[in-house]
Write an enzyme that holds these catalytic residues in place. Structure first.
Site, short mmCIF file in Angstrom:
data_model
loop_
_atom_site.label_atom_id
_atom_site.label_comp_id
_atom_site.label_asym_id
_atom_site.label_seq_id
_atom_site.Cartn_x
_atom_site.Cartn_y
_atom_site.Cartn_z
N ARG A 254 -49.01 -2.89 -22.24
CA ARG A 254 -48.52 -1.90 -20.75
C ARG A 254 -48.26 -0.80 -21.40
NH1 ARG A 254 -50.91 -5.91 -18.36
NH2 ARG A 254 -49.18 -7.23 -17.10
N HIS B 130 -58.32 -1.17 -18.19
CA HIS B 130 -57.07 -2.30 -17.89
C HIS B 130 -58.14 -3.94 -17.72
CE1 HIS B 130 -52.72 -3.71 -16.52
NE2 HIS B 130 -54.02 -5.01 -17.34
#
Ligand code: NDP
Length: 312
Positions: free
Chosen positions: A227, A275
């Protein structure tokens, strides 16, 4: 006529129809509804990615929550999250495989100097570098969970000396696993490639910062698909600009989508991905979402329960 099975759904990534189609083959009566639809008041389950604050707490009939991702930080960041609800996440072997492909690609791009050759070919230059031997190159996989353990095993199968870090000890073929603060330092000090596949928790937020980059080997390359909030991006840029790190590949960033004005975009030694290293896929994950819905509705624990106290 059987009454519809109303399940609340929120995701800004996948349209509702995508999961409606994926799930109705398994649960023909299912009707996904937005959290603000009147029918959502009856929903016993919500399946969701990154719901707005208060969404889950605002549904009075809920018995459980299903994360449309392997990570759960996008749900637990809501201070109003009702902690008593049953809470399941995905663990999809397809995602582990996709992540392994992406991590190997990111390592091999650097390991085989592809940036240098691409650039040389634009100048029609015939240069020949001597590649490093994989066995002499150390890869540290930080986070050896459902995804990280698979990635580490694949990296080891490619012939890299592979080490890794987790909270608890692990036995993974070809991988030397470390734990604790000492193990963390060992990984940073030994690795030519540091790959983060950690969940975002209070303990891992800002984990990669000026101090921890300084511990990494001179010339080390950093890869993040955990993340974005685990990385202090200004510190990363400084570590690369002063020549301590050789570069980075980031699939996740502190703000997503990455703002156009971010210096990460144009940095010559940083590669940005939007992502996508391992995306949720209804074709492979609908079965476990359907099973989790049935378990929650009948008061049983679903598979892949999230430990809310631990944060992953
Ligand atoms: P898991 O929960 O299965 O594994 C997490 C791993 O991190 C475990 O090995 C755990 O150790 C370790 N860990 C967590 N906290 C610490 C800590 N404080 N110290 C040391 N080790 C720690 O998660 P997954 O493998 O399923 O996914 C990992 C993360 O990858 C997700 O949370 C998500 O953020 C990210 N992800 C990113 C995607 C993308 O497209 N970029 C796609 C999918 C996931 P232990 O095993 O001992 O508990």
């Amino acid at each position: 006529m059987v009454a519809p099975l109303y399940i609340a759904y929120h995701s800004n990534d996948d349209p509702m129809e995508y999961w409606q189609q994926g799930l109705e083959m398994l649960l023909p009566d299912i009707r996904l509804v937005a959290p603000d639809a009147p029918e959502a008041q009856k929903a016993e389950v919500i399946i969701t990615w990154d719901p707005p604050e208060g969404t889950i707490a605002g549904l009075p009939s809920l018995k459980g929550v299903i994360s449309l991702a392997q990570g759960v930080d996008h749900i637990l960041k809501d201070p109003a999250f009702p902690r008593h609800l049953k809470f399941a996440r995905l663990i999809d072997p397809y995602m582990s495989e996709a992540m392994a492909e992406w991590v190997l690609l990111s390592i091999l791009e650097k390991h085989r100097d592809s940036e240098i050759y691409r650039e040389a070919s634009t100048r029609k230059e015939w240069i020949r570098l001597r590649p490093r031997v994989a066995a002499d190159t150390c890869v540290a996989v930080m986070g050896l969970g459902a995804i990280g353990s698979h990635v580490a095993e694949k990296v080891a199968m490619m012939g890299f000396r592979t080490i890794g870090w987790a909270r608890s000890s692990k036995s993974i073929p070809g991988v030397t696993a470390h734990t604790g603060d000492e193990g963390f330092s060992t990984c940073l000090e030994e690795a030519d490639f540091v790959v983060s596949i950690l969940p975002l928790t209070e303990e891992t937020r800002d984990l990669f910062n000026a101090q921890t980059f300084a511990k990494m080997k001179n010339g080390a390359f950093f890869i993040n698909s955990g993340r974005g909030l685990q990385v202090v991006e200004d510190d990363l840029i400084k570590a690369i600009d002063k020549g301590h790190l050789s570069g980075a590949t980031l699939d996740v960033t502190r703000i997503e989508p990455l703002p156009k004005e971010s210096p990460l975009w144009e940095h010559p030694h940083i590669c940005i991905w939007p992502h996508v290293s391992a995306q949720t896929n209804a074709d492979t994950a609908a079965h476990q979402v359907a099973d989790a819905i049935l378990a929650i509705r009948s008061g049983k624990d679903p598979e892949n329960v999230v430990n809310v106290d631990r944060g992953y």
